[in-house]
Design a protein around this motif. Structure first.
Motif, short mmCIF file in Angstrom:
data_model
loop_
_atom_site.label_atom_id
_atom_site.label_comp_id
_atom_site.label_asym_id
_atom_site.label_seq_id
_atom_site.Cartn_x
_atom_site.Cartn_y
_atom_site.Cartn_z
N GLY A 237 -29.07 61.31 27.22
CA GLY A 237 -30.11 61.61 28.19
C GLY A 237 -31.07 62.67 27.69
O GLY A 237 -32.29 62.58 27.88
N SER A 238 -30.51 63.68 27.02
CA SER A 238 -31.35 64.74 26.47
C SER A 238 -32.29 64.22 25.40
O SER A 238 -33.45 64.61 25.32
CB SER A 238 -30.45 65.86 25.90
N ARG A 239 -31.78 63.30 24.56
CA ARG A 239 -32.61 62.73 23.49
C ARG A 239 -33.72 61.84 24.05
O ARG A 239 -34.83 61.81 23.51
CB ARG A 239 -31.74 61.91 22.53
N LEU A 240 -33.41 61.11 25.13
CA LEU A 240 -34.37 60.16 25.67
C LEU A 240 -35.21 60.73 26.80
O LEU A 240 -36.13 60.07 27.29
CB LEU A 240 -33.63 58.91 26.17
N GLY A 241 -34.90 61.96 27.23
CA GLY A 241 -35.67 62.57 28.30
C GLY A 241 -35.37 61.98 29.66
O GLY A 241 -36.29 61.82 30.49
N CYS A 242 -34.10 61.63 29.91
CA CYS A 242 -33.72 61.10 31.21
C CYS A 242 -32.39 61.71 31.62
O CYS A 242 -31.75 62.43 30.84
CB CYS A 242 -33.64 59.57 31.19
N SER A 243 -31.94 61.42 32.84
CA SER A 243 -30.71 62.01 33.34
C SER A 243 -29.49 61.26 32.83
O SER A 243 -29.59 60.11 32.38
CB SER A 243 -30.71 62.00 34.87
N GLN A 244 -28.32 61.90 32.93
CA GLN A 244 -27.07 61.26 32.55
C GLN A 244 -26.81 60.03 33.42
O GLN A 244 -26.28 59.01 32.94
CB GLN A 244 -25.91 62.25 32.66
N MET A 245 -27.17 60.12 34.71
CA MET A 245 -26.98 58.99 35.61
C MET A 245 -27.80 57.79 35.18
O MET A 245 -27.34 56.65 35.22
CB MET A 245 -27.36 59.39 37.03
N GLN A 246 -29.03 58.04 34.72
CA GLN A 246 -29.87 56.94 34.23
C GLN A 246 -29.26 56.29 32.99
O GLN A 246 -29.26 55.07 32.84
CB GLN A 246 -31.27 57.46 33.91
N VAL A 247 -28.72 57.13 32.09
CA VAL A 247 -28.06 56.60 30.90
C VAL A 247 -26.87 55.75 31.29
O VAL A 247 -26.63 54.67 30.74
CB VAL A 247 -27.62 57.75 29.97
N SER A 248 -26.09 56.22 32.27
CA SER A 248 -24.93 55.48 32.74
C SER A 248 -25.34 54.12 33.29
O SER A 248 -24.69 53.10 33.01
CB SER A 248 -24.19 56.28 33.81
N ARG A 249 -26.43 54.09 34.06
CA ARG A 249 -26.90 52.81 34.61
C ARG A 249 -27.39 51.88 33.51
O ARG A 249 -27.14 50.67 33.56
CB ARG A 249 -28.02 53.07 35.63
N ILE A 250 -28.08 52.44 32.52
CA ILE A 250 -28.56 51.61 31.40
C ILE A 250 -27.38 50.99 30.66
O ILE A 250 -27.38 49.80 30.33
CB ILE A 250 -29.42 52.45 30.43
N LEU A 251 -26.36 51.79 30.38
CA LEU A 251 -25.17 51.29 29.68
C LEU A 251 -24.49 50.19 30.48
O LEU A 251 -24.14 49.13 29.94
CB LEU A 251 -24.20 52.43 29.42
#
Length: 273
Positions: A237-251
């Motif tokens: 999330g830090s690398r992509l500029g988004c939240s951990q929750m957004q990364v979780s949803r993307i995965l």
């Protein structure tokens, strides 16, 4: 004198977010003494990466210490040749470059069976071509792309890639490595004819690879960082500029998409076979 951690103390964190170091390196004149010092610092920070790749090739008839040195040569080449202006992550270029260096070592020193000279010569061209295309495409090239780059037939590249398996042979009395005590593991000859349980995983990986390649850039990047680079969702999330929750949803969404596509294509492919 600046302190440096030794290899045993280094962790994967040492080469996280390494690209800004390359930006500093690119800003220096190659004749500037600081250029050499900074390049050496980058190599030092990435030594754990070379060690990890060397260990992947262990137990193939070559000493781990030798493989580690070869991997470090590949790392040095990757650091020298990496162009940060391309906008690609260093790891996406360094990993195949280092692995190519180790594979070339096996190719040149460990042929266990007779391989036609033409295939050996093509092998020598495959490594550099793979590095160039990986840097250009931001991923490992396909056999067809390698053939186009080298100006040879696809079948020649395929044969050369298959010939990579002609490395040093092992004795049938060699024991499998594992966590058991020495002498407690079965010899290789005792496992011949046994169905390998990991074949299923290999087939799954081969089936899903083109599906991953067809993913949108953002989804593919998240998968690479999570499962290849072993980064946490917070780091991604830090690398992509988004939240951990957004990364979780993307995965979750991406993995479900891959599973659905793989299940849909699997029966059709088996029917054709």
């Amino acid at each position: 004198m600046s302190k440096r951690r030794n290899d045993s103390e280094s962790t994967s964190d040492s080469y996280d977010n390494i690209e800004p170091w390359f930006e500093k390196l690119a800003a220096l004149d190659p004749e500037d003494p600081r250029h050499t010092a900074l390049r050496e610092e980058i190599v030092h920070r990435c030594l754990p990466l070379a060690g990890n790749i060397a260990r992947r090739f262990a137990n193939r008839g070559q000493e781990l210490e030798d493989l580690t040195q070869i991997a470090r040569v590949g790392l040095m080449n990757a650091v020298i040749r990496f162009d940060v202006a391309q906008g690609r992550p260093f790891l996406a270029f360094a990993v195949p470059t280092i692995m190519g260096e180790v594979r070339r070592h096996f190719r040149d020193h460990s042929w266990a069976v007779r391989v036609p000279r033409g295939l050996k010569e093509l092998q020598q061209r495959l490594g550099p071509a793979t590095d160039i295309l990986t840097h250009r495409l931001g991923r490992v090239p396909t056999a067809r792309e390698l053939a186009a780059e080298l100006g040879v037939e696809l079948t020649e590249v395929t044969q050369a890639l298959v010939a990579r398996n002609a490395y040093a042979s092992e004795s049938l009395d060699t024991q499998h490595s594992g966590g058991g005590e020495e002498g407690s593991m079965p010899a290789l000859r005792e496992t011949l004819g046994v169905v390998e349980p990991l074949y299923g995983l290999l087939e799954d990986a081969m089936a899903v690879r083109p599906l991953i390649a067809a993913l949108p850039e953002r989804e593919r990047q998240v998968l690479i960082m999570r499962f290849w680079e072993n980064r946490s969702q917070a780091e991604i999330g830090s690398r992509l500029g988004c939240s951990q929750m957004q990364v979780s949803r993307i995965l979750a969404t991406t993995l479900e998409k891959l599973r659905t596509q793989a299940m849909a294509e699997g029966p059709a492919k088996r029917a054709v076979a």
